[in-house]
Enzyme design. Structure first.
Site, PDB file in Angstrom:
ATOM      1  N   ASP A  66       3.880   7.245  15.171  1.00 12.79           N
ATOM      2  CA  ASP A  66       3.268   8.512  14.802  1.00 12.79           C
ATOM      3  C   ASP A  66       4.288   9.543  14.334  1.00 12.79           C
ATOM      4  OD1 ASP A  66       0.459   8.037  15.360  1.00 12.79           O
ATOM      5  OD2 ASP A  66       1.081   7.791  17.435  1.00 12.79           O
ATOM      6  N   TYR A 125      -6.764  -2.183   9.258  1.00 15.67           N
ATOM      7  CA  TYR A 125      -6.146  -0.877   9.043  1.00 15.67           C
ATOM      8  C   TYR A 125      -5.026  -1.046   8.018  1.00 15.67           C
ATOM      9  CZ  TYR A 125      -4.444   3.821  10.339  1.00 15.67           C
ATOM     10  OH  TYR A 125      -4.078   5.149  10.342  1.00 15.67           O
ATOM     11  N   GLU A 129     -11.814   6.963  15.722  1.00 14.77           N
ATOM     12  CA  GLU A 129     -10.614   6.289  16.208  1.00 14.77           C
ATOM     13  C   GLU A 129     -10.025   7.235  17.242  1.00 14.77           C
ATOM     14  OE1 GLU A 129      -6.965   5.974  13.885  1.00 14.77           O
ATOM     15  OE2 GLU A 129      -6.989   3.822  14.212  1.00 14.77           O
TER      16      GLU A 129
END
Length: 285
Positions: free
Chosen positions: A65, A180, A54
Protein backbone atom coordinates in the site's frame (compact mmCIF):
# COMPACT_ATOMS: atom_id res chain seq x y z
CA UNK A 1 -33.49 -15.69 0.15
CA UNK A 2 -29.97 -14.42 -0.54
CA UNK A 3 -27.70 -15.88 -3.20
CA UNK A 4 -25.22 -18.59 -2.21
CA UNK A 5 -21.85 -17.11 -1.25
CA UNK A 6 -20.04 -18.66 -4.20
CA UNK A 7 -22.30 -16.95 -6.72
CA UNK A 8 -22.59 -13.37 -5.40
CA UNK A 9 -19.88 -12.06 -7.75
CA UNK A 10 -21.25 -14.00 -10.70
CA UNK A 11 -24.80 -12.77 -10.11
CA UNK A 12 -23.72 -9.16 -9.55
CA UNK A 13 -21.52 -9.04 -12.65
CA UNK A 14 -24.20 -10.70 -14.80
CA UNK A 15 -26.87 -8.24 -13.61
CA UNK A 16 -24.57 -5.29 -14.35
CA UNK A 17 -23.67 -6.61 -17.82
CA UNK A 18 -27.37 -6.90 -18.61
CA UNK A 19 -27.78 -3.20 -17.77
CA UNK A 20 -24.69 -2.21 -19.78
CA UNK A 21 -22.71 -1.26 -16.68
CA UNK A 22 -19.38 -2.18 -15.16
CA UNK A 23 -18.80 -2.67 -11.43
CA UNK A 24 -17.55 0.07 -9.15
CA UNK A 25 -15.86 -1.42 -6.08
CA UNK A 26 -14.68 0.91 -3.31
CA UNK A 27 -11.98 -0.21 -0.88
CA UNK A 28 -12.68 0.71 2.76
CA UNK A 29 -10.41 0.00 5.73
CA UNK A 30 -12.37 -1.63 8.53
CA UNK A 31 -12.15 0.17 11.91
CA UNK A 32 -10.92 3.37 10.22
CA UNK A 33 -10.96 5.40 12.35
CA UNK A 34 -13.35 3.29 14.49
CA UNK A 35 -15.72 0.36 13.84
CA UNK A 36 -18.78 2.60 14.23
CA UNK A 37 -17.50 5.22 11.78
CA UNK A 38 -16.34 2.54 9.30
CA UNK A 39 -19.85 1.05 9.25
CA UNK A 40 -21.38 4.47 8.59
CA UNK A 41 -18.89 5.00 5.77
CA UNK A 42 -19.74 1.60 4.28
CA UNK A 43 -23.48 2.35 4.46
CA UNK A 44 -22.76 5.63 2.65
CA UNK A 45 -20.83 4.06 -0.24
CA UNK A 46 -23.34 1.24 -0.69
CA UNK A 47 -26.27 3.68 -0.79
CA UNK A 48 -24.31 5.80 -3.29
CA UNK A 49 -24.08 2.85 -5.70
CA UNK A 50 -21.15 0.58 -4.81
CA UNK A 51 -21.64 -2.73 -6.63
CA UNK A 52 -19.38 -4.72 -4.27
CA UNK A 53 -17.00 -3.96 -1.41
CA UNK A 54 -13.33 -4.62 -0.84
CA UNK A 55 -12.60 -4.35 2.87
CA UNK A 56 -9.18 -4.05 4.48
CA UNK A 57 -8.12 -5.53 7.79
CA UNK A 58 -5.66 -3.20 9.57
CA UNK A 59 -2.07 -4.44 9.66
CA UNK A 60 1.17 -2.95 10.97
CA UNK A 61 3.32 -3.48 7.84
CA UNK A 62 1.16 -3.00 4.72
CA UNK A 63 3.91 -3.35 2.10
CA UNK A 64 1.64 -3.28 -0.98
CA UNK A 65 0.00 0.00 0.00
CA UNK A 66 0.91 3.61 -0.67
CA UNK A 67 0.72 6.49 1.83
CA UNK A 68 -3.08 6.99 1.85
CA UNK A 69 -3.93 3.36 2.66
CA UNK A 70 -0.97 3.06 5.03
CA UNK A 71 -2.41 6.03 6.94
CA UNK A 72 -5.78 4.25 7.09
CA UNK A 73 -4.08 1.18 8.62
CA UNK A 74 -2.40 3.45 11.20
CA UNK A 75 -5.62 5.32 12.09
CA UNK A 76 -7.45 2.03 12.63
CA UNK A 77 -4.62 0.50 14.69
CA UNK A 78 -4.32 3.68 16.78
CA UNK A 79 -7.99 3.21 17.61
CA UNK A 80 -7.31 -0.33 18.87
CA UNK A 81 -8.41 -2.29 15.78
CA UNK A 82 -8.31 -6.10 15.99
CA UNK A 83 -9.09 -8.95 13.60
CA UNK A 84 -12.05 -10.01 15.76
CA UNK A 85 -13.39 -6.47 15.50
CA UNK A 86 -13.05 -6.70 11.71
CA UNK A 87 -14.97 -9.98 11.67
CA UNK A 88 -17.75 -8.38 13.70
CA UNK A 89 -18.00 -5.53 11.17
CA UNK A 90 -18.19 -8.02 8.29
CA UNK A 91 -21.02 -9.84 10.10
CA UNK A 92 -22.92 -6.56 10.47
CA UNK A 93 -22.40 -5.61 6.80
CA UNK A 94 -23.52 -9.05 5.62
CA UNK A 95 -26.73 -8.81 7.67
CA UNK A 96 -27.47 -5.40 6.18
CA UNK A 97 -26.65 -6.37 2.58
CA UNK A 98 -27.37 -10.08 2.05
CA UNK A 99 -26.56 -10.14 -1.68
CA UNK A 100 -23.67 -7.67 -1.90
CA UNK A 101 -20.31 -9.25 -2.84
CA UNK A 102 -17.83 -8.68 -0.01
CA UNK A 103 -14.12 -9.14 -0.67
CA UNK A 104 -11.39 -8.93 1.95
CA UNK A 105 -7.86 -7.61 1.49
CA UNK A 106 -5.72 -9.00 4.31
CA UNK A 107 -1.97 -9.43 4.77
CA UNK A 108 -0.76 -13.02 5.02
CA UNK A 109 0.55 -12.72 8.57
CA UNK A 110 -3.04 -12.52 9.82
CA UNK A 111 -3.76 -15.84 8.11
CA UNK A 112 -0.57 -17.44 9.49
CA UNK A 113 -1.28 -16.34 13.06
CA UNK A 114 -4.81 -17.82 13.04
CA UNK A 115 -3.90 -20.89 11.02
CA UNK A 116 -5.14 -21.05 7.42
CA UNK A 117 -8.15 -23.29 8.03
CA UNK A 118 -9.44 -21.28 10.97
CA UNK A 119 -8.70 -17.97 9.23
CA UNK A 120 -10.70 -18.73 6.08
CA UNK A 121 -13.51 -20.40 8.04
CA UNK A 122 -13.85 -17.33 10.29
CA UNK A 123 -14.20 -14.93 7.35
CA UNK A 124 -16.56 -17.27 5.53
CA UNK A 125 -18.77 -17.56 8.60
CA UNK A 126 -18.77 -13.78 9.01
CA UNK A 127 -20.11 -13.43 5.46
CA UNK A 128 -17.08 -12.66 3.26
CA UNK A 129 -17.05 -13.98 -0.32
CA UNK A 130 -13.37 -13.64 -1.20
CA UNK A 131 -9.95 -13.04 0.30
CA UNK A 132 -6.98 -11.39 -1.40
CA UNK A 133 -3.61 -11.67 0.35
CA UNK A 134 -1.54 -8.99 -1.44
CA UNK A 135 1.79 -10.28 -0.16
CA UNK A 136 1.23 -13.86 -1.37
CA UNK A 137 2.32 -14.30 -5.02
CA UNK A 138 0.47 -16.91 -7.02
CA UNK A 139 3.55 -19.17 -7.14
CA UNK A 140 3.12 -19.63 -3.34
CA UNK A 141 -0.66 -19.87 -3.49
CA UNK A 142 -1.34 -23.62 -3.23
CA UNK A 143 -1.93 -23.95 0.56
CA UNK A 144 -3.90 -20.69 0.69
CA UNK A 145 -6.12 -21.58 -2.27
CA UNK A 146 -6.79 -25.06 -0.89
CA UNK A 147 -7.78 -23.75 2.54
CA UNK A 148 -9.90 -20.95 1.02
CA UNK A 149 -11.85 -23.22 -1.32
CA UNK A 150 -12.36 -25.77 1.46
CA UNK A 151 -13.91 -23.01 3.59
CA UNK A 152 -16.13 -21.71 0.77
CA UNK A 153 -14.05 -18.58 0.14
CA UNK A 154 -12.98 -17.39 -3.32
CA UNK A 155 -9.19 -16.90 -3.39
CA UNK A 156 -8.19 -13.77 -5.35
CA UNK A 157 -4.75 -13.18 -6.80
CA UNK A 158 -3.07 -10.12 -8.28
CA UNK A 159 -2.12 -9.98 -11.94
CA UNK A 160 0.79 -7.51 -12.07
CA UNK A 161 0.94 -5.06 -14.99
CA UNK A 162 3.94 -6.72 -16.64
CA UNK A 163 3.60 -10.26 -15.38
CA UNK A 164 5.19 -13.27 -17.04
CA UNK A 165 2.98 -15.77 -18.90
CA UNK A 166 3.61 -18.28 -16.08
CA UNK A 167 2.32 -15.83 -13.46
CA UNK A 168 -0.77 -14.89 -15.48
CA UNK A 169 -1.52 -18.54 -16.13
CA UNK A 170 -1.34 -19.20 -12.38
CA UNK A 171 -3.49 -16.18 -11.51
CA UNK A 172 -6.15 -17.26 -14.03
CA UNK A 173 -6.11 -20.83 -12.72
CA UNK A 174 -6.17 -19.97 -9.01
CA UNK A 175 -8.45 -16.89 -8.79
CA UNK A 176 -12.17 -17.30 -8.28
CA UNK A 177 -14.76 -14.53 -8.14
CA UNK A 178 -12.54 -12.06 -9.95
CA UNK A 179 -8.91 -11.34 -10.88
CA UNK A 180 -7.33 -8.20 -9.44
CA UNK A 181 -5.38 -6.73 -12.34
CA UNK A 182 -2.94 -3.92 -11.58
CA UNK A 183 -3.23 -1.00 -13.98
CA UNK A 184 0.37 0.08 -13.37
CA UNK A 185 3.48 -0.88 -11.42
CA UNK A 186 4.13 0.26 -7.85
CA UNK A 187 2.03 0.50 -4.69
CA UNK A 188 -1.54 1.72 -4.28
CA UNK A 189 -2.10 5.46 -4.58
CA UNK A 190 -4.39 8.08 -6.08
CA UNK A 191 -1.45 10.33 -6.96
CA UNK A 192 -0.18 7.99 -9.67
CA UNK A 193 -2.80 7.70 -12.36
CA UNK A 194 -3.43 4.51 -14.26
CA UNK A 195 -1.78 4.47 -17.66
CA UNK A 196 -4.75 4.95 -20.00
CA UNK A 197 -2.91 3.71 -23.08
CA UNK A 198 -1.81 0.56 -21.32
CA UNK A 199 -5.16 -0.43 -19.80
CA UNK A 200 -6.51 -2.39 -22.75
CA UNK A 201 -3.18 -4.18 -23.10
CA UNK A 202 -3.26 -5.10 -19.39
CA UNK A 203 -6.86 -6.38 -19.57
CA UNK A 204 -6.35 -8.27 -22.85
CA UNK A 205 -3.17 -9.82 -21.52
CA UNK A 206 -4.88 -11.10 -18.36
CA UNK A 207 -8.03 -12.24 -20.18
CA UNK A 208 -6.04 -14.18 -22.78
CA UNK A 209 -5.41 -16.79 -20.07
CA UNK A 210 -9.12 -17.22 -19.30
CA UNK A 211 -10.30 -17.33 -15.73
CA UNK A 212 -12.53 -15.05 -13.67
CA UNK A 213 -13.67 -11.52 -14.62
CA UNK A 214 -11.00 -8.80 -14.42
CA UNK A 215 -11.25 -5.84 -12.03
CA UNK A 216 -8.66 -3.09 -12.45
CA UNK A 217 -7.06 -1.42 -9.44
CA UNK A 218 -4.13 0.87 -8.47
CA UNK A 219 -4.28 4.48 -9.65
CA UNK A 220 -8.04 4.47 -10.29
CA UNK A 221 -9.13 7.75 -8.69
CA UNK A 222 -11.34 9.70 -11.13
CA UNK A 223 -14.52 8.94 -13.11
CA UNK A 224 -12.42 9.12 -16.30
CA UNK A 225 -10.13 6.36 -14.97
CA UNK A 226 -13.21 4.20 -14.32
CA UNK A 227 -14.64 4.89 -17.79
CA UNK A 228 -11.26 4.04 -19.34
CA UNK A 229 -11.07 0.78 -17.36
CA UNK A 230 -14.54 -0.29 -18.53
CA UNK A 231 -13.81 0.78 -22.13
CA UNK A 232 -10.61 -1.31 -21.98
CA UNK A 233 -12.72 -4.42 -21.31
CA UNK A 234 -12.47 -4.69 -17.51
CA UNK A 235 -15.56 -5.94 -15.68
CA UNK A 236 -15.05 -3.22 -13.08
CA UNK A 237 -12.71 -0.89 -11.22
CA UNK A 238 -11.48 -0.76 -7.62
CA UNK A 239 -10.71 2.53 -5.87
CA UNK A 240 -9.10 2.84 -2.44
CA UNK A 241 -6.61 5.66 -1.92
CA UNK A 242 -8.91 8.46 -3.09
CA UNK A 243 -11.55 7.27 -0.60
CA UNK A 244 -8.98 6.99 2.20
CA UNK A 245 -7.91 10.57 1.44
CA UNK A 246 -11.49 11.83 1.84
CA UNK A 247 -11.78 10.05 5.21
CA UNK A 248 -8.41 11.48 6.32
CA UNK A 249 -9.62 14.98 5.50
CA UNK A 250 -12.35 14.70 8.15
CA UNK A 251 -10.33 12.86 10.80
CA UNK A 252 -8.97 14.91 13.70
CA UNK A 253 -5.37 13.74 14.03
CA UNK A 254 -4.49 15.83 17.09
CA UNK A 255 -7.49 14.81 19.16
CA UNK A 256 -6.76 12.34 21.99
CA UNK A 257 -9.44 10.07 20.55
CA UNK A 258 -8.19 8.84 17.13
CA UNK A 259 -11.78 8.06 16.13
CA UNK A 260 -12.78 11.73 16.20
CA UNK A 261 -14.43 12.80 12.93
CA UNK A 262 -14.66 16.57 12.57
CA UNK A 263 -17.89 16.60 10.51
CA UNK A 264 -19.61 13.27 9.85
CA UNK A 265 -22.36 14.75 7.68
CA UNK A 266 -19.85 16.55 5.45
CA UNK A 267 -17.75 13.36 5.19
CA UNK A 268 -20.78 11.32 4.14
CA UNK A 269 -21.88 14.00 1.66
CA UNK A 270 -18.46 14.16 -0.02
CA UNK A 271 -18.05 10.37 -0.05
CA UNK A 272 -21.55 9.84 -1.43
CA UNK A 273 -21.01 12.38 -4.18
CA UNK A 274 -17.64 10.85 -5.09
CA UNK A 275 -18.97 7.28 -5.24
CA UNK A 276 -22.00 8.34 -7.32
CA UNK A 277 -19.70 10.01 -9.86
CA UNK A 278 -17.44 6.92 -10.01
CA UNK A 279 -20.44 4.58 -10.39
CA UNK A 280 -21.93 6.79 -13.14
CA UNK A 281 -18.68 6.32 -15.07
CA UNK A 282 -19.23 2.54 -15.26
CA UNK A 283 -22.21 3.00 -17.58
CA UNK A 284 -21.05 1.99 -21.04
CA UNK A 285 -21.40 4.59 -23.77
Amino acid sequence: MSAPKSSRYEKAFAALAEKGEGAFVPFIMLSDPSPEVALEIIDTVVKAGADALELGVPFSDPVADGPAIQAAHVRALDGGATVDQALEQVRTIRKRYPDLPIGMLIYANVAYVRGLDEFYAAFHDAGADSVLLPDVPVRESAPFSAAAVEAGIDPIYIAPAKASPTTLEGVAAQSRGYIYAISRDGVTGADKAASVDGLREVVDNVRSYGGAPVLLGFGISTPQHVADAIAAGATGAITGSAIANIIAKYTEHTHPNPACITDMEALKAELGSYVRSMKQATIKA
